[in-house]
Motif scaffolding. Structure first.
Motif, PDB file in Angstrom:
ATOM      1  N   LYS A 253       0.844  -1.202   0.000  1.00  0.00           N
ATOM      2  CA  LYS A 253       0.000   0.000   0.000  1.00  0.00           C
ATOM      3  C   LYS A 253       0.880   1.253   0.000  1.00  0.00           C
ATOM      4  O   LYS A 253       0.665   2.166  -0.800  1.00  0.00           O
TER       5      LYS A 253
ATOM      6  N   HIS B  73       1.136   3.977  -3.101  1.00  0.00           N
ATOM      7  CA  HIS B  73       0.854   5.402  -2.895  1.00  0.00           C
ATOM      8  C   HIS B  73       2.055   6.260  -3.271  1.00  0.00           C
ATOM      9  O   HIS B  73       1.901   7.337  -3.856  1.00  0.00           O
TER      10      HIS B  73
ATOM     11  N   ASP C  52      -2.557   8.732  -4.457  1.00  0.00           N
ATOM     12  CA  ASP C  52      -3.652   8.273  -3.606  1.00  0.00           C
ATOM     13  C   ASP C  52      -4.639   7.457  -4.431  1.00  0.00           C
ATOM     14  O   ASP C  52      -5.347   7.997  -5.282  1.00  0.00           O
ATOM     15  N   GLY C  53      -4.674   6.157  -4.214  1.00  0.00           N
ATOM     16  CA  GLY C  53      -5.575   5.295  -4.961  1.00  0.00           C
ATOM     17  C   GLY C  53      -5.355   3.840  -4.626  1.00  0.00           C
ATOM     18  O   GLY C  53      -4.692   3.499  -3.636  1.00  0.00           O
ATOM     19  N   ILE C  54      -5.910   2.975  -5.463  1.00  0.00           N
ATOM     20  CA  ILE C  54      -5.872   1.533  -5.214  1.00  0.00           C
ATOM     21  C   ILE C  54      -5.571   0.782  -6.514  1.00  0.00           C
ATOM     22  O   ILE C  54      -5.679   1.324  -7.606  1.00  0.00           O
TER      23      ILE C  54
ATOM     24  N   SER D 258      -7.025  -1.974  -8.892  1.00  0.00           N
ATOM     25  CA  SER D 258      -8.310  -2.589  -9.186  1.00  0.00           C
ATOM     26  C   SER D 258      -8.204  -4.107  -9.148  1.00  0.00           C
ATOM     27  O   SER D 258      -7.227  -4.680  -9.626  1.00  0.00           O
TER      28      SER D 258
ATOM     29  N   ASP E 197      -7.196   6.058  -9.160  1.00  0.00           N
ATOM     30  CA  ASP E 197      -6.927   7.135  -8.211  1.00  0.00           C
ATOM     31  C   ASP E 197      -8.233   7.593  -7.557  1.00  0.00           C
ATOM     32  O   ASP E 197      -9.304   7.484  -8.150  1.00  0.00           O
ATOM     33  N   TYR E 198      -8.091   8.024  -6.324  1.00  0.00           N
ATOM     34  CA  TYR E 198      -9.241   8.610  -5.638  1.00  0.00           C
ATOM     35  C   TYR E 198      -9.443  10.020  -6.186  1.00  0.00           C
ATOM     36  O   TYR E 198      -8.508  10.811  -6.216  1.00  0.00           O
ATOM     37  N   ARG E 199     -10.627  10.283  -6.658  1.00  0.00           N
ATOM     38  CA  ARG E 199     -10.927  11.600  -7.230  1.00  0.00           C
ATOM     39  C   ARG E 199     -11.956  12.286  -6.342  1.00  0.00           C
ATOM     40  O   ARG E 199     -13.026  11.735  -6.111  1.00  0.00           O
ATOM     41  N   TRP E 200     -11.615  13.458  -5.910  1.00  0.00           N
ATOM     42  CA  TRP E 200     -12.500  14.175  -4.992  1.00  0.00           C
ATOM     43  C   TRP E 200     -13.201  15.282  -5.699  1.00  0.00           C
ATOM     44  O   TRP E 200     -12.826  16.034  -6.416  1.00  0.00           O
TER      45      TRP E 200
END
Length: 149
Positions: A104, A108, A113-115, A117, A146-149
């Motif tokens: 992890k 990163h 910032d993400g995962i 799949s 990526d985490y998108r805010w």
């Protein structure tokens, strides 16, 4: 009306026919034109087959249409506590428990910032000869999300 056979029951019939017919998972994967690990997971009930794949497989293994029907159904992809105690499966759990936080952190650091799949994903297994005993090489290849805010 007869209920649709469970994917677990269909998987048991596929595996029995595979063993009794002297087939390998690789032969079955080739027959249904699918990657080895994905095909094996599908035949064990974790993915749905297309109608064509199910028909091809059942013809090869001499299984009837009730098995093909079950193989086409969407699976429940849940963790089975009984499977998690199998020594081979548990080694993967153990590896993730030990190396998961490091993976992890490295994901990163490298990607942000993400995962990774597990849906847009492939997995492969191979053997690598080694003087101390052959090595099992498992490759997870997942798209970075990526985490998108």
């Amino acid at each position: 009306m007869t209920p649709i056979m469970s994917k677990t029951e269909a998987a048991g019939l596929v595996d029995a026919a595979r063993i009794r017919g002297g087939h390998t998972w690789a032969e079955l994967a080739t027959a249904i034109d699918a990657p080895l690990v994905w095909a094996t997971a599908a035949l064990l009930g974790r993915h749905p087959l297309t109608a064509e794949q199910a028909a091809t497989l059942c013809a090869l293994l001499e299984l009837d249409d009730t098995v093909a029907e079950a193989l086409r159904q969407q699976p429940a992809r849940i963790a089975d506590p009984a499977i998690m105690t199998d020594p081979t499966v548990y080694r993967f759990v153990e590896a993730v428990n030990v190396y998961g936080p490091a993976l992890k952190a490295l994901i990163h650091e490298e990607f942000g910032d993400g995962i990774m799949s597990a849906i847009n994903f492939t997995v492969d297994i191979s053997r690598r000869p080694d003087p101390d005993g052959d090595r099992v090489v498992v490759t997870f290849d997942g798209k970075f999300l990526d985490y998108r805010w």
